[in-house]
Write a protein that holds these residues in place. Structure first.
Motif, short mmCIF file in Angstrom:
data_model
loop_
_atom_site.label_atom_id
_atom_site.label_comp_id
_atom_site.label_asym_id
_atom_site.label_seq_id
_atom_site.Cartn_x
_atom_site.Cartn_y
_atom_site.Cartn_z
N LYS A 138 -14.60 18.49 -32.29
CA LYS A 138 -14.86 18.15 -31.00
C LYS A 138 -13.47 18.05 -30.09
O LYS A 138 -13.53 18.60 -29.01
N SER A 139 -12.34 17.53 -30.59
CA SER A 139 -11.13 17.66 -29.91
C SER A 139 -10.62 18.87 -30.07
O SER A 139 -9.68 19.22 -29.12
N SER A 140 -10.95 19.95 -30.66
CA SER A 140 -10.06 21.20 -30.61
C SER A 140 -10.32 22.06 -29.30
O SER A 140 -9.51 22.71 -28.95
N ALA A 141 -11.43 21.59 -28.60
CA ALA A 141 -11.48 22.16 -27.15
C ALA A 141 -10.76 21.82 -26.20
O ALA A 141 -10.41 22.40 -25.15
N GLN A 142 -10.11 20.50 -26.49
CA GLN A 142 -9.23 19.85 -25.59
C GLN A 142 -7.86 19.68 -25.53
O GLN A 142 -7.10 19.84 -24.84
N ILE A 143 -7.35 19.64 -26.85
CA ILE A 143 -5.98 19.53 -27.23
C ILE A 143 -5.20 21.03 -27.16
O ILE A 143 -5.82 21.87 -27.29
N GLN A 144 -4.02 20.77 -26.87
CA GLN A 144 -3.30 21.85 -26.84
C GLN A 144 -1.74 21.68 -27.83
O GLN A 144 -1.49 20.78 -28.15
N SER A 145 -1.24 22.82 -27.98
CA SER A 145 0.06 23.06 -28.97
C SER A 145 0.74 22.09 -28.14
O SER A 145 1.13 22.18 -26.80
N GLY A 146 1.63 21.13 -28.64
CA GLY A 146 2.70 20.25 -28.10
C GLY A 146 1.99 18.90 -27.82
O GLY A 146 2.92 17.88 -27.71
N ASP A 147 0.60 18.72 -27.77
CA ASP A 147 0.21 17.25 -27.83
C ASP A 147 0.52 16.37 -29.03
O ASP A 147 1.11 16.64 -29.80
N LEU A 148 0.57 15.16 -28.61
CA LEU A 148 0.90 14.10 -29.59
C LEU A 148 -0.33 13.24 -30.03
O LEU A 148 -1.08 13.10 -29.26
N LEU A 149 -0.41 12.99 -31.52
CA LEU A 149 -1.37 11.95 -31.84
C LEU A 149 -0.48 10.84 -32.57
O LEU A 149 0.25 11.15 -33.48
N VAL A 150 -0.97 9.81 -32.20
CA VAL A 150 -0.35 8.58 -32.67
C VAL A 150 -1.15 7.69 -33.29
O VAL A 150 -2.31 7.18 -32.64
N GLY A 151 -1.07 7.44 -34.75
CA GLY A 151 -2.02 6.79 -35.31
C GLY A 151 -2.32 6.97 -36.70
O GLY A 151 -1.49 7.58 -37.28
N ARG A 152 -3.48 6.58 -37.23
CA ARG A 152 -3.72 6.69 -38.81
C ARG A 152 -4.53 8.07 -39.04
O ARG A 152 -5.42 8.35 -38.47
N LEU A 153 -4.17 8.73 -40.12
CA LEU A 153 -4.92 9.89 -40.70
C LEU A 153 -5.55 9.32 -42.09
O LEU A 153 -4.92 8.82 -42.93
N PHE A 154 -6.86 9.82 -42.18
CA PHE A 154 -7.42 9.51 -43.61
C PHE A 154 -7.44 11.01 -44.41
O PHE A 154 -8.04 11.85 -43.75
N PRO A 155 -6.95 10.95 -45.38
CA PRO A 155 -7.21 12.31 -46.05
C PRO A 155 -8.69 12.76 -46.66
O PRO A 155 -9.47 11.86 -46.99
N LEU A 156 -9.06 13.69 -46.44
CA LEU A 156 -10.40 14.64 -46.79
C LEU A 156 -10.25 15.54 -47.97
O LEU A 156 -9.36 16.02 -48.29
N PRO A 157 -11.40 15.71 -48.66
CA PRO A 157 -11.31 16.86 -49.63
C PRO A 157 -10.92 17.98 -48.98
O PRO A 157 -11.38 18.27 -47.87
N GLY A 158 -10.31 19.07 -49.83
CA GLY A 158 -9.84 20.12 -49.16
C GLY A 158 -8.82 20.14 -48.44
O GLY A 158 -8.40 21.11 -47.66
N SER A 159 -7.55 19.17 -48.70
CA SER A 159 -6.46 19.12 -47.76
C SER A 159 -6.77 19.00 -46.53
O SER A 159 -5.79 19.29 -45.64
N LEU A 160 -7.76 18.26 -46.06
CA LEU A 160 -7.97 18.25 -44.61
C LEU A 160 -7.93 16.77 -44.20
O LEU A 160 -7.71 16.03 -45.23
N HIS A 161 -7.78 16.44 -42.93
CA HIS A 161 -7.58 14.99 -42.69
C HIS A 161 -8.33 14.60 -41.50
O HIS A 161 -8.54 15.29 -40.69
N LEU A 162 -8.72 13.45 -41.31
CA LEU A 162 -9.66 12.86 -40.38
C LEU A 162 -8.81 11.86 -39.71
O LEU A 162 -7.97 10.89 -40.46
#
Length: 593
Positions: A138-162
């Motif tokens: 969902k966010s891939s259509a709005q975010i750009q290179s250089g944007d910042l994400l501040v907060g928590r990441l949860f690990p998912l199977p396959g070396s991905l993160h939520l």
């Protein structure tokens, strides 16, 4: 439900946190901790339920931190760690599909690198240098290179993160540049990876979401009156916290004055042993059962509020819609300070320097009152015979050395060089108290690694005991009795503490680091432990500052070197090895009285 837990990680995280929150708040005393921690985390007057009813994102961030990271004195650990068994039993799918997400989650400041359409993006942790694949179509259509994400990441199977639903996206090139500069400076001082916890992130990025009255707001421009109210509330909270920790009014007033004369530095992400907040945390560690992470947040916020210097443009000013006030520039009608103002500034600087070295607070306050002319006037004769002479202890050490030389005794003065450094701010020899000696030997010297080895520490204690005896006999200082016994014990125990600190800590965990987590103070029980022979590691029960049991798994070799009453400052993570920061001899507990 189990199938949805497996296929929908957002649902799995929320279900897992909901269940853990119910279990935690059902525990006696934890609900009180929840209320107190919420106020410390946000600095808000509004209670958690009111903020939650308004859909405030801080509620989710607070819940994640409280349940997954915060050490609960009531539970003697984090809720996830201590309630893991009943939590697993509450749902069939929690162990397999939810526990890995919660256990390995982490917070940070992440910069977007490559954006992958309809999939997500690559994130770079700008504080820790890790790279993570974000699964977020969902966010891939709005975010750009250089944007910042501040907060928590949860690990998912396959070396991905939520990304947590309460994390924040930012697009501000100036902010990113300022942030990189601040982090680079902090990292250069620390010489290692910089870790930023959830409490620090909340203070740095999210505090602007609260209005001057402590009410959540989506967008609010602070008026000068609002900013003043914010500052006053921060100071009031710090005063109330220190009163609860047992500080009297004079001590609190001196601390707040030290904050005023030491402006908050924009590049200063956390407190250090050299600043007023860092020194206050040292005192709280030994004199109270305060949660040091919570204390750091409350006192640092007050420091920002009281800062008297205008801050250059940096990450802190750019991320706050409601910034704390700074002093207005002084009028230039007067070309220079008056002598009275200059004298007052110098008196305050001397007082704060004395506090930096520890020592008897009442004596330092009396000296400050005398310097400022606000206390009882000292007789003129006393002023002549006991002038304010910073460095007087070093001069008395030189006199002691000369006296030993005159009597044909071996010189020991060189071994007291660290003690002279510690006592440098003391201006009157009669102000030197037994607690100064104890603080130097049991805490200050160990934290600053002033002794190269056990032999050097033993020599210093031998010399210090001889100097204290001389000071008592020749100058009437009250160093007999208990202090003599304490110094005899330190002559044996301090060298062991030095060896333990050198053997079981690293350069990265030295006292000069600025990591946000000061660790816990834990003590070997009076009865010690019975250790099994042949095992490389053993699980033993330590005592925290409130006398409750904390289980730690440590090397048997280390445990065999410890004695009842020894203390250890360490970080106890949710997972992984204990990170040892410093050891202290049993005599250090006399600082708690």
């Amino acid at each position: 439900m189990q199938e949805r837990l497996q296929k929908d990680p957002e649902y799995a995280v929320q279900q897992g946190l909901d269940a853990l929150q119910r279990l935690a708040l059902a525990e006696p005393g934890v609900r009180r901790e929840w209320t107190e921690a919420w106020q410390a985390f946000t600095g808000a007057d509004a209670d958690f339920e009111s903020a939650k009813a308004q859909g405030h994102s801080a509620c989710g961030r607070f819940r994640e931190w409280f349940l997954l990271e915060r050490h609960s004195p009531e539970l003697v650990g984090t809720p996830l760690e201590r309630l893991i068994d009943p939590w697993r039993a509450s749902s069939e799918g929690f162990r397999d599909h939810v526990e890995p997400l919660l256990q390995a989650s982490f917070t940070g400041i992440f910069e977007v690198g490559e954006v992958i359409a309809q999939q997500g993006a690559w994130l770079r942790d700008i504080s820790g240098f890790g790279e993570y694949a974000l699964a977020d179509p969902k966010s891939s259509a709005q975010i750009q290179s250089g944007d910042l994400l501040v907060g928590r990441l949860f690990p998912l199977p396959g070396s991905l993160h939520l990304a947590s639903g309460q994390a924040m996206w930012l697009r501000n090139p100036e902010l990113t540049q300022a942030l990189e500069q601040d982090l680079s400076q902090a990292r250069e001082k620390r010489r290692s990876i910089l870790r930023i916890d959830a409490v620090e992130l909340e203070r740095m990025f999210f505090s602007a979401e609260w209005g001057a009255a402590g009410i959540p707001t989506q967008a609010q421009t602070a008026t000068p009156e609002d900013s003043a109210a914010l500052a006053q509330r921060a100071v009031d909270r710090a005063q109330a916290y220190l009163q609860k920790a047992g500080w009297d009014g004079a001590r609190i007033g001196a601390f707040l004055e030290a904050l005023r004369v030491h402006p908050w530095a924009p590049q200063q992400w956390t407190s250090t042993p050299e600043d007023p907040v860092g020194r206050a945390l040292e005192v709280l560690a030994f004199e109270s059962a305060a949660d040091l992470t919570e204390a750091r947040q409350i006192l640092t916020t007050a420091w920002q509020a009281l800062s008297s210097a205008s801050q250059p443009k940096s990450v802190k000013s750019q991320t706050r819609a409601t910034s704390l006030p700074t002093a207005k520039p002084e009028a230039r009608a007067v070309s220079s300070e008056t002598q009275e103002a200059a004298a007052r500034r110098e008196a305050l600087a001397r007082f704060d320097a004395a506090r930096a070295a520890g020592g008897d607070l009442e004596a330092q306050l009396a000296a400050l009152e005398s310097d400022l002319g606000i206390g009882p006037e000292a007789p003129e004769q006393d002023r002549e015979t006991a002038p304010d002479f910073p460095g007087v202890v070093s001069a008395m050490v030189a006199e002691w050395h000369w006296d030993r030389e005159r009597q044909g005794l071996p010189s020991l003065a060189g071994d007291l060089q660290p003690f002279e450094e510690y006592c440098a701010p003391i201006g009157r020899f009669e102000s030197l108290a037994p607690r100064d000696v104890l603080s130097f030997a049991c805490f200050w010297g160990l934290e600053r690694r002033v002794w190269d080895d056990a032999q050097n520490a033993h020599a210093c204690m031998t010399a210090l005991a001889a100097f204290c005896t001389w000071a008592s006999e020749e100058h009437g200082l009250e160093f007999e009795g208990p202090l003599e016994k304490t110094l005899r014990g330190l002559t044996a125990n301090l060298p062991r503490a030095v060896e333990l600190t050198q053997r079981w800590t690293t350069d990265e965990t030295s006292s000069g680091e600025t990591d946000a987590d000061p660790g816990q103070l834990l003590t070997v029980p009076d009865a010690g432990w019975e250790l099994d022979e042949g095992s490389e590691q053993a699980t033993t029960a330590w005592l925290d500052r409130q006398g409750r049991s904390v289980s730690l798994t440590l090397a048997t070799e280390l445990l065999e070197q410890l004695a009842p009453g020894d203390a250890m400052r360490a970080r106890v993570p949710l997972q992984g090895a204990v990170e040892i920061l410093c050891f202290y001899p049993p005599e250090a507990h006399e600082l708690e009285s």
